[in-house]
Design an enzyme around this catalytic site. Structure first.
Site, mmCIF file in Angstrom:
data_model
loop_
_atom_site.group_PDB
_atom_site.id
_atom_site.type_symbol
_atom_site.label_atom_id
_atom_site.label_comp_id
_atom_site.label_asym_id
_atom_site.label_seq_id
_atom_site.Cartn_x
_atom_site.Cartn_y
_atom_site.Cartn_z
ATOM 1 N N GLU A 39 2.442 -100.041 34.070
ATOM 2 C CA GLU A 39 3.158 -100.371 32.581
ATOM 3 C C GLU A 39 4.079 -101.056 31.924
ATOM 4 O O GLU A 39 4.737 -102.172 33.117
ATOM 5 C CB GLU A 39 4.004 -99.519 32.534
ATOM 6 C CG GLU A 39 4.652 -99.062 31.232
ATOM 7 C CD GLU A 39 5.999 -97.346 31.339
ATOM 8 O OE1 GLU A 39 5.568 -96.843 32.120
ATOM 9 O OE2 GLU A 39 6.432 -96.920 30.543
ATOM 10 N N ASP A 68 9.195 -91.913 29.471
ATOM 11 C CA ASP A 68 7.824 -92.395 28.189
ATOM 12 C C ASP A 68 7.043 -92.951 29.698
ATOM 13 O O ASP A 68 5.432 -92.265 29.419
ATOM 14 C CB ASP A 68 8.545 -94.098 28.119
ATOM 15 C CG ASP A 68 8.935 -93.530 26.833
ATOM 16 O OD1 ASP A 68 8.913 -92.798 26.555
ATOM 17 O OD2 ASP A 68 9.600 -94.551 25.858
#
Ligand code: 0RA
Length: 629
Positions: free
Chosen positions: A420, A497
């Site tokens: 990510e 997230d």
């Protein structure tokens, strides 16, 4: 004579017992979670056999506080009379002789003896104790075993009106990694068994947490299909259902289309989930494609010719067949091989579906519209894909530019980290061993594939990068032999997230590269949340609970605690040590223990309907932080 064969039999029993204890995995698959729960199925399958033979309509399973298990049924009861040849009671033979189900009658369908079907004797060999109670011929009998050996004879305990078998056992702690039974694992399989055997009542009770469930489905696999579509929008209210007995083969099919794009066809042979499919599934697919294409042609709705996958878009179906001698093939022995079954299923699906369409034109119209749209979308996707291919040829070399690939070419040695964010990926590039570790940065939230159709999926940048990196393509074109890395590792921040991004990635892999998950190639990295330095020694800590524990061992003097807000805050040494170095890192392998369960969780978390999602999140609020799918 009897004396001699009795002796020989006893020696064989002891040999068998030792063999099972020595290599339990050979008999029950493994000694982890799966093997442990398998013990219960092994017992329950015998009760199910009684139900299949028409003698039992009630089974109950109880998990006691000490993780011992009691299975009760109201079948005929295990016979207790003396077995001439072995010179001991039939009960003792069933309990101690390998593969002695006792029922060699080929006329009846059997679950036990099917997939693992090793018999209760294996459960006995792997248990600290077993207590059996049999109600038969208006008498109650009981016998006790310890570590596989009888410690009492068959004793008469009194009288009764009814019949049945009660088996209580405690798995051997020396053999199993853990004997902690999981309510959900048992309850899912028992629910499935209740769907597959209509009017059979199955109860499960967990005395450790005071939880219980009861399953009884008059609708059988019709109810099963409705359950599969529970959180989806169905295209027709009543599932299509038909059943037929041809010779010794009994076939049932239930199907219901929903508005999603997913195909969910479950197949069973004698109650065993044939996850690799086989002749029954291919007969069904052939018939479905043919009937739908014929209908479109005959009613002049369109001149398109649909592919098989088009006709299965949004279809939930259960195919359950019962045959006396199933042949199981394939890697996990879950593929039906009996060749005559294909023709039988093909013909009954063709006949019945044709009639159904003729008698229900409104439903037929709905379904046809849906599958034609699917075909058009697939065509659009093909074009989009070709465009991407051509583009990549022009750009020379088909690997995406963002990928920092590894040098090694042997996929079994290669690892792909899907990371990510660009900055964490940058750190990853300096932390990795470039020989065998590749890094692919993923930016932000990838597309939610549950809500998108296939043409969109191919045109999404992050997804198409992912597809060309793994090398496998997806869905029907998925080819595991082209997989470039045998460890695909999702690495996201340990915050919400990050969790969202990994859930999206898991959904994608589960839906479109399922075999990669099945084969155990997908992993989630578990970066630490804290770093502690004490007396010049460094410790990495997973979560708040572990931190608390560590601080209580250490006290809080002369100690430096650092909290990582995200991967971006780790330097390359830290990342190397906690995530990339294969000696020290913690990786969690993603398994799809129960494809159906996973499908539902994905649907609930990702699908169209908001209600069930809220409900799920509320009821799992505590667990959801580390939801393991
Ligand atoms: C051997 C023969 C018969 C039934 C069983 C075993 C049997 C085993 C188990 C295990 C759990 N519940 C069970 N119920 C039955 C056939 C008996 C007959 O022919 O009467």
């Amino acid at each position: 004579m009897i004396q001699n064969s009795y002796k020989a039999q006893n020696i064989q029993v002891l040999k068998d017992l030792e063999a099972v204890k020595k290599r339990p995995a050979m008999y029950i698959g493994d000694t982890g979670v799966r093997g442990l729960h398998h013990l219960v199925y092994e017992v329950v399958d015998n009760s199910i056999d009684e139900a299949l033979a028409g003698f039992c309509n009630y089974i109950s399973v109880t998990i006691h506080k000490d993780n011992s298990i009691t299975v009760i049924d109201n079948g005929r009861g295990i016979p207790v009379d003396i077995h001439e040849k072995e010179g001991k009671s039939a009960l003792e033979v069933v309990m101690t002789v390998l593969h002695a189900g006792g029922k060699f009658d080929k006329q009846t369908y059997r679950v036990s003896g099917g997939l693992h079907g090793v018999g209760i004797s294996v459960v006995n060999a792997l248990s600290e104790f077993i207590e059996v109670e049999v109600k038969r011929d208006n008498k109650i009998y009981s016998q006790k075993y310890e570590f596989g050996k009888p410690v009492t004879s068959v004793e008469e305990k009194g009288n009764c009106e009814d019949s049945g078998t009660k088996i209580k056992f405690l798995p051997d702690k020396e053999i199993f990694e853990s004997i902690d039974f999981q309510f959900d694992i048992l309850s899912n399989r028992l629910r499935e068994l209740a769907f597959l055997n209509k009017n059979l009542k199955i109860e499960i009770k967990d005395e450790r947490i005071e939880k219980e469930k009861s399953f009884l489905y008059e609708g059988g696999i019709k109810s099963f299909v409705k359950y599969l579509n529970k959180n989806k929008t169905s295209l027709h209210v009543k599932p299509v259902f038909f059943e037929k007995k041809q010779g010794d083969t009994y076939i049932e099919v239930a199907m219901q289309y929903n508005s999603s794009y997913m195909e969910n066809i479950l197949t069973f042979v004698n109650n065993i989930n044939t996850i690799e499919g086989g002749t029954h599934l291919s007969g069904f697919k052939t018939a479905l494609t043919r009937v739908i294409n014929d209908y479109i042609k005959k009613s002049k709705i369109s001149d398109l010719s649909l592919g098989g996958a088009d006709t299965r878009e949004g279809l939930s179906a259960v195919i359950s067949i019962k045959i006396p001698e199933p042949q199981f093939e394939g890697q996990t022995k879950t593929k039906l091989g009996n060749s005559k079954v294909k023709g039988i299923v093909d013909s009954i699906v063709t006949d019945n579906l044709k009639t159904f369409f003729e008698e229900n034109p409104a439903i037929a119209k709905n379904i046809i519209q849906k599958v034609i749209t699917a075909a058009k979308a697939r065509e659009a996707a093909r074009k989009a894909r070709e465009l991407t291919r051509r583009k990549s040829v022009l750009e020379s070399g088909s690997l995406p530019g963002k990928l920092a690939d590894c040098q090694e070419k042997d996929p079994t040695k290669c690892e792909l980290f899907i990371v990510e964010g660009d900055s964490a990926a940058g750190t990853g590039i300096s932390a990795r061993d470039r020989k065998f570790q590749a890094i692919l940065p993923i930016r932000g939230k990838i597309l939610n594939v549950e809500k998108a159709r296939i043409d969109k999926i191919f045109s999404n940048n992050e997804i198409s990068t992912l597809i060309s990196t793994t090398g496998t393509s997806i869905n029907d074109e998925f080819d595991i032999s082209k997989l470039r890395y045998h460890k695909v590792i999702v690495l996201t921040d340990a915050d919400s997230d990050g969790n969202h991004i990994s859930t999206l990635l898991l959904t994608f892999f589960y839906r479109y590269m399922k075999e990669l998950v099945d084969k155990g190639y997908l992993y989630i990295a578990q970066p630490p949340l804290y770093k502690i330095i004490k007396d010049k020694k460094t410790y990495y800590i997973r979560d708040d609970a572990a931190l608390k524990e560590k601080l209580e061992e250490f006290g809080d003097k002369n100690i430096v605690v650092q909290r990582f807000k995200g991967l971006g805050e780790m330097d390359s040494d830290e990342l190397a040590e906690t995530v990339m170095n294969s000696d020290k890192r913690i990786l969690k392998r993603v398994t799809v223990e129960d494809a159906m369960q996973a499908d539902q969780i994905f649907t609930i978390l990702m699908g169209e309907q908001v209600g069930p999602r809220k409900e799920f999140i509320f009821s799992h609020a505590k667990e959801v932080q580390n939801l393991d799918i």
